[in-house]
Design a protein around this motif. Structure first.
Motif, PDB file in Angstrom:
ATOM      1  N   ALA A  60      37.341  62.291  32.728  1.00 14.59           N
ATOM      2  CA  ALA A  60      36.042  61.634  32.922  1.00 14.59           C
ATOM      3  C   ALA A  60      35.824  61.279  34.387  1.00 14.59           C
ATOM      4  N   MET A  61      36.885  60.799  35.028  1.00 12.39           N
ATOM      5  CA  MET A  61      36.760  60.419  36.445  1.00 12.39           C
ATOM      6  C   MET A  61      36.400  61.626  37.308  1.00 12.39           C
ATOM      7  N   ARG A  62      37.013  62.747  37.039  1.00 12.47           N
ATOM      8  CA  ARG A  62      36.745  63.940  37.850  1.00 12.47           C
ATOM      9  C   ARG A  62      35.300  64.420  37.653  1.00 12.47           C
TER      10      ARG A  62
ATOM     11  N   ARG B  60      36.626  52.233  30.776  1.00 12.46           N
ATOM     12  CA  ARG B  60      36.764  50.875  30.253  1.00 12.46           C
ATOM     13  C   ARG B  60      37.890  50.121  30.959  1.00 12.46           C
ATOM     14  N   ASP B  61      37.887  48.799  30.794  1.00 12.78           N
ATOM     15  CA  ASP B  61      38.906  47.918  31.396  1.00 12.78           C
ATOM     16  C   ASP B  61      39.016  48.153  32.903  1.00 12.78           C
ATOM     17  N   VAL B  62      37.880  48.283  33.563  1.00 15.62           N
ATOM     18  CA  VAL B  62      37.867  48.618  34.986  1.00 15.62           C
ATOM     19  C   VAL B  62      37.799  47.336  35.824  1.00 15.62           C
ATOM     20  N   HIS B  63      38.832  47.131  36.623  1.00  9.91           N
ATOM     21  CA  HIS B  63      38.854  46.032  37.595  1.00  9.91           C
ATOM     22  C   HIS B  63      39.141  46.656  38.963  1.00  9.91           C
ATOM     23  N   ALA B  64      39.496  45.847  39.939  1.00 12.01           N
ATOM     24  CA  ALA B  64      39.628  46.364  41.308  1.00 12.01           C
ATOM     25  C   ALA B  64      40.590  47.553  41.386  1.00 12.01           C
ATOM     26  N   ASP B  65      41.735  47.440  40.724  1.00 12.98           N
ATOM     27  CA  ASP B  65      42.731  48.522  40.818  1.00 12.98           C
ATOM     28  C   ASP B  65      42.189  49.831  40.257  1.00 12.98           C
ATOM     29  N   GLU B  66      41.476  49.731  39.147  1.00  8.16           N
ATOM     30  CA  GLU B  66      40.955  50.942  38.512  1.00  8.16           C
ATOM     31  C   GLU B  66      39.832  51.554  39.358  1.00  8.16           C
ATOM     32  N   ILE B  67      39.046  50.684  40.028  1.00 10.13           N
ATOM     33  CA  ILE B  67      37.998  51.208  40.908  1.00 10.13           C
ATOM     34  C   ILE B  67      38.655  51.972  42.068  1.00 10.13           C
ATOM     35  N   ARG B  68      39.760  51.443  42.561  1.00  8.76           N
ATOM     36  CA  ARG B  68      40.457  52.132  43.669  1.00  8.76           C
ATOM     37  C   ARG B  68      41.063  53.458  43.193  1.00  8.76           C
ATOM     38  N   LYS B  69      41.499  53.470  41.936  1.00  8.75           N
ATOM     39  CA  LYS B  69      42.019  54.723  41.375  1.00  8.75           C
ATOM     40  C   LYS B  69      40.880  55.758  41.312  1.00  8.75           C
ATOM     41  N   PHE B  70      39.702  55.282  40.895  1.00 14.00           N
ATOM     42  CA  PHE B  70      38.542  56.173  40.835  1.00 14.00           C
ATOM     43  C   PHE B  70      38.171  56.653  42.236  1.00 14.00           C
ATOM     44  N   ARG B  71      38.254  55.729  43.217  1.00 17.17           N
ATOM     45  CA  ARG B  71      37.977  56.107  44.605  1.00 17.17           C
ATOM     46  C   ARG B  71      38.904  57.252  45.034  1.00 17.17           C
ATOM     47  N   ASP B  72      40.191  57.158  44.687  1.00 21.10           N
ATOM     48  CA  ASP B  72      41.138  58.207  45.059  1.00 21.10           C
ATOM     49  C   ASP B  72      40.763  59.548  44.424  1.00 21.10           C
TER      50      ASP B  72
END
Lengths: 239, 389
Positions: free
Chosen positions: A44-46, A171-183
């Motif tokens: 989904a992220m890709r 789902r369950d998206v906080h700062a760390d998950e947003i940074r993972k999405f950024r990567d």
């Protein structure tokens, strides 16, 4: 039989059927939604990254939980949102500061509003957007209205259980998950051969210039009367 | 009052050891409230509900419930519940028949305002002539409002549905009021065996910040987040906002299905899934249907039972699947309008196999013999009726 990948960019028409009515379920922890189907987060992220990098005028809509959630988590999340914005070429940020209908009409360059989210999308010709920090109920309203009347690809970064009416929902998206999405965005950007130096989105010209020194009673909106100011008075200090 | 420790909902509802008690339906409601960490209960008396809220009042005196008062009437009770829930409280109230109708305008606004409360409905006659008997026509008024509506067959259901109701209603993807309906007197004033988890355990307190809407008005200055802005400022809504708002409420209602399956084992219960003839029933009628199914089996007839636990969300797919090979479907009900028969007919492609009834109303009991008559008819069995004078 349920339609495959039923949640596509619109315009869906006068009044779209909610994804939940079409049998779309929210994803379990660790999974995500892509076009109404449950998939691995990475997939989904890709797809979301590809949409943000290839469609016109990618825009982030941060909501009250990021803008006004004055706690450490919200501040970290807001920082992560800016870091994500920096990596999306020509990304803009248009806030959803509150959910009130606007008098006498919405300024679509200044903000997005759940009563008329489609107007902001159409006015700014936005074809890919991210909802983050918007209360789930209002995100669902907005996502469905956007699907009804625009061709915008919607991405929901939800701190809770997700949104069936977004094309991509994490789902369950906080700062760390947003940074993972950024990567993931950076990775897909490189794969697509798009060259981009990270930089902050431009200031929104429709918003008044911030003066961090002086606070006007007008900044307190309808609470201004609590300050009992004299007409034209500028409050130099506040507790 | 014993010291209560907070345990996870899954533990309290699904794993904790249980002890069998012989209690009334009203006591079962109160036992659920005792373990639900309820902040506020607001009561207005009406038969047959009064005993339940009396018992909840006792819980307040014992310290299980943080606040309790008697409202001025039902409209006030239901409005005050909404206010308390908006303020972050976990709330319970109950009503019956005409009281439900008096509070109905406030109650049907709860889903649109995303109010997670639990409402006990102990059904009774609403139509003139006046009666306090357990007709359940009032449930039909609740079915089109967006509420989650569970229909309890017995005292055990009352306990389980009510305690689970608090958990389900506060799930962020649901966030709707949950109604636990059961027949007044037949269940509320009769005793049955109920398996209860320990009374020294309770649910975690409500977290109002875990909500799909801002927890309360004026939450985050300087920008005022008005809780239900589009509801209250209709002049500046788009044409679509009311529609998508209602859609969102009903979407949330559908999302409740997975939590009902998780905590209550499914939206329906099926006995003898390979049957030719099915009795489909909810509430007390399901208990009578269960007896009819048992008698029919003893007589060598291939009869099944589908007990509908959840009226909203309505288990369309589950019922359609369970009835796919049925030759006849009998829907016994405690009301004259036959709201369940209509729902079942709408859920299956061959609605002609649905038998309208038997129905009793205005306080009549529903004898198993009435259901058996329909079963015999479905199998083409003729039984003579003789009056011996």
């Amino acid at each position: 039989m349920a339609k495959k990948n039923p949640i596509q960019p619109g315009p869906e028409g006068y009044i779209p059927t909610p994804a939940a009515f079409q049998g779309c379920d929210l994803p379990p922890p660790g999974k995500a939604l892509l076009y109404g189907e449950i998939v691995d987060e990475e997939v989904a992220m890709r797809e979301a990254a590809k949409a943000l990098l290839t469609r016109r005028n990618p825009t982030i809509f941060p909501g009250p939980l990021v803008l006004w959630g004055w706690n450490a988590d919200a501040m970290e999340k807001a920082k992560a949102v800016l870091e994500l914005a920096m990596e999306i070429p020509n990304c803009r940020i248009i806030p959803m500061p509150d959910y009130r209908p606007k008098y006498p009409k919405i300024d679509p360059e200044a903000e997005i509003n759940p009563n008329h989210p489609n107007l902001t999308i159409l006015h700014n010709k936005i074809e890919a957007c991210i909802f983050v920090g918007v209360h789930c109920h209002y995100a669902n309203l907005s996502l469905r209205m956007i699907r009804a009347g625009t061709n915008c690809f919607t991405i929901a970064l939800c701190a809770e259980m997700g949104h069936e009416d977004a094309m991509v929902s994490l789902r369950d998206v906080h700062a760390d998950e947003i940074r993972k999405f950024r990567d993931v965005v950076v990775e897909v950007r490189k794969e697509l051969g798009i060259e981009w130096e990270p930089k902050l989105p431009p200031e929104n010209p429709s918003l008044p210039k911030e003066d961090w020194v002086k606070i006007s009673p007008l900044d307190f909106g309808e609470y201004a009367y609590l300050l009992i100011p004299r007409r034209g008075e500028i409050v130099e200090e506040s507790e | 009052m014993p010291e209560q420790r907070v345990v996870e909902p899954d533990y309290l509802l699904l794993e904790a050891p249980r002890e069998k008690k012989f209690i009334t339906g009203s006591q079962a409601f109160a036992e659920a409230v005792k373990r639900a960490n309820v902040d506020v209960a607001i009561a207005y008396p009406i038969t047959p509900q009064s005993e339940t809220m009396h018992l909840v009042g006792d819980l307040y005196a014992q310290g299980y419930v943080k606040d309790y008062y008697r409202a001025e009437e039902e409209y006030g009770a239901m409005s005050a519940i909404a206010g308390a829930v908006r303020g972050g409280a976990r709330a319970f109230t109950a009503t019956s028949g005409p009281g439900l109708l008096r509070g109905l305008e406030a109650i049907v606004s709860w889903p649109g305002h995303r109010i997670p409360a639990v409402l006990g409905v102990m059904t009774r006659v609403v139509n003139a002539p006046l009666s306090i008997q357990p007709d359940n026509v009032e449930i039909s008024y609740l079915l089109n409002s967006g509420l989650v509506v569970l229909h309890a067959e017995n005292q055990q259901d009352v306990f389980d549905f009510t305690l689970a109701g608090f958990v389900i209603s506060e799930k962020v993807d649901v966030y709707l009021p949950v109604v636990v309906a059961t027949e007044g007197f037949f269940v509320t004033h009769a005793k049955g065996y109920v398996e209860l988890p320990p009374e020294d355990m309770k649910l975690p307190p409500r977290d109002p910040y875990k909500a799909p809407v801002p927890p309360t008005d004026c939450e985050i200055p300087p920008a005022r987040i008005q809780r239900d802005a589009p509801v209250q400022k209709s002049n500046f809504m788009s044409y679509l906002i009311h529609a998508v708002w209602q859609q969102e409420v009903w979407s949330a209602n559908r999302r409740a299905a997975k939590w009902i399956k998780h905590y209550l084992g499914g939206l329906i219960e099926v006995v003898n899934p390979d049957a030719e003839v099915f009795v489909v029933a909810s509430g007390c009628a399901a208990a009578q249907g269960r007896e009819a199914q048992r008698y029919a089996t003893m007589e060598g007839l291939n009869v099944g039972l589908i007990k509908v636990k959840s009226l909203r969300p309505f288990p369309v797919d589950e019922i359609r699947e369970a009835l796919k090979n049925a030759k006849a479907v009998i829907v016994p009900e405690h009301n004259i309008v036959g709201w369940l028969a209509k729902e079942v007919k709408a859920a299956i492609p061959n609605s002609g196999i649905v038998v309208d009834g038997p129905r009793v109303y205005g306080g009549m009991t529903l004898p198993v013999e009435l259901i058996m008559e329909e079963i015999y008819k479905a199998f083409g069995i003729k039984k003579e009726k003789k009056v011996v004078v």
